[in-house]
Design an enzyme around this catalytic site. Structure first.
Site, PDB file in Angstrom:
ATOM      1  N   GLU A  62     -11.361   3.192   5.653  1.00  0.00           N
ATOM      2  CA  GLU A  62     -10.351   4.088   6.250  1.00  0.00           C
ATOM      3  C   GLU A  62     -11.127   5.144   7.027  1.00  0.00           C
ATOM      4  OE1 GLU A  62      -8.218   6.554   3.436  1.00  0.00           O
ATOM      5  OE2 GLU A  62      -6.575   6.969   4.848  1.00  0.00           O
TER       6      GLU A  62
ATOM      7  N   HIS B  41       0.872  -1.183   0.000  1.00  0.00           N
ATOM      8  CA  HIS B  41       0.000   0.000   0.000  1.00  0.00           C
ATOM      9  C   HIS B  41       0.905   1.228   0.000  1.00  0.00           C
ATOM     10  CE1 HIS B  41      -3.860   2.049   1.760  1.00  0.00           C
ATOM     11  NE2 HIS B  41      -3.137   2.901   1.033  1.00  0.00           N
TER      12      HIS B  41
ATOM     13  N   ASP C 159       1.614   7.052   2.170  1.00  0.00           N
ATOM     14  CA  ASP C 159       2.214   8.236   1.535  1.00  0.00           C
ATOM     15  C   ASP C 159       3.384   8.692   2.410  1.00  0.00           C
ATOM     16  OD1 ASP C 159       0.090   8.857  -0.637  1.00  0.00           O
ATOM     17  OD2 ASP C 159      -1.067   8.581   1.207  1.00  0.00           O
TER      18      ASP C 159
END
Ligand code: HPA
Ligand code: ZN
Length: 328
Positions: free
Chosen positions: A193, A10, A272
């Site tokens: 999420e 991910h 990220d």
């Protein structure tokens, strides 16, 4: 001590854009950034939730314009990933975030592909590319994106679904997932999420996903947990991301251990990393310290990452043997 061998499943390549590279590309491409310095930019990395992060994330992508830019971005990630013990990376990219700015899909895929082609030899990392659709754009736009990517499907292992979750349920994307599956691609989707457990059900039952990205809110629905356990559907959990995007207040509140204890096939990933304070081994270390995970549990997480990866069986077994051979 070398980091434990692991797969990263991910990881948004656009989310690996570090301030240093952003400023270098801005200069190379003559793009004006609304930040005086890298520190000024970093100071903006304080998010109230997913949307406030996405606003900054999409605006900084303005510096990515040429094939070289995408190749440089991927090389920078691969160099970091090697230091973090990554042996296999399944990498998301957001074609619509680039084509909407006038950057052709060819530029994006050829640039990323050029770097990824060197990854086994240069970095000792195998890779796959996963093309994500933006769920806050229309289903038609996702279909157009998929059709325009057909000439590149030999480079693409799967499709995903990302961007603003709440109010954008997976079921809208049924058709594009059906086409992707018919073309032999794997299917994943961000769900649970910020969005409710019903979105995870839809990802499973309407989109037919092979893995769920995040999925932490599944814990609110016992029947859903039972389903995910029974089918051993992998969840790609991103602990530092969850804290930065305020899904949990503190890492000590993260349910990773509960998820493992429930029998879920959990993996740990960075999402990220340029924005959320750490790459994948930094996530391993952070959950070890915050949740008091022992070496055996970290080994389970590393093994899970290869179990959940889109690998052929001989390669999977070779990576699992590397995990077993690694001693702290
Ligand atoms: N969620 C949804 N979309 C995203 C994320 C995320 O965590 N990161 C990059 N795009
Ligand atoms: Zn993500």
């Amino acid at each position: 001590m070398s980091p434990i061998p692991k797969a990263e499943l991910h990881l948004h390549i656009e989310g690996t854009l570090e301030p240093e590279l952003a400023f270098a590309l801005a200069e190379r491409n003559g793009v004006d950034l609304p930040y005086a310095s890298r520190d000024d930019l970093r100071a903006a990395y304080s998010f109230s939730g997913l949307q406030s992060f996405l606003d900054l994330y999409y605006s900084l992508m303005a510096v990515l314009r040429t094939e070289d830019d995408f190749a440089d971005l991927a090389h920078a990630y691969l160099a970091r990933a090697r230091e973090q013990g990554v042996r296999h990376a399944e990498i998301f990219f957001d074609p619509q975030a680039h084509t909407a700015r006038g950057v052709p899909l060819d530029t994006v895929i050829n640039g990323l592909g050029r770097a990824l082609d060197t990854a086994p030899e240069t970095y000792g990392i195998t890779t796959r590319l996963i093309m994500c659709f933006l769920r806050d754009e229309s289903a038609e736009s996702a279909l157009e994106t998929f059709e325009s990517a057909r000439p590149h499907l030999h480079r693409i292992a799967g499709v995903g679904l990302d961007s603003a979750e709440v109010g954008n349920p997976p079921s809208a994307f049924r058709e594009v997932y059906a086409r992707a599956r018919a073309a032999g691609l794997k299917c994943v989707a961000h769900a649970g999420e910020e969005g409710p457990p019903s979105y995870v059900w839809e990802a499973l039952d309407v989109l037919g996903v092979d893995r769920v990205d995040h999925g932490v809110r599944s814990l609110e629905d016992a029947a859903l947990v039972a389903r995910l356990v029974a089918d051993q559907v992998p969840l790609t959990v991103c602990p530092l991301s969850n804290v930065r995007l305020r899904v949990y207040d503190r890492l000590a509140d993260h349910p990773l251990r509960l998820m493992l204890d429930a029998g879920l096939l959990v993996t740990v990933n960075s999402d990220d990393p340029a924005y959320f304070g750490g790459y994948v081994d930094d996530n391993f270390t952070a959950v070890r310290d915050a949740l008091g995970l022992d070496e055996e549990t970290l080994r389970t997480l590393a093994r899970n990452s290869f179990q959940a990866a889109f690998l052929d069986e001989p390669t999977r077994q070779a990576y699992l043997a590397e995990v077993d051979a690694h001693r702290a």
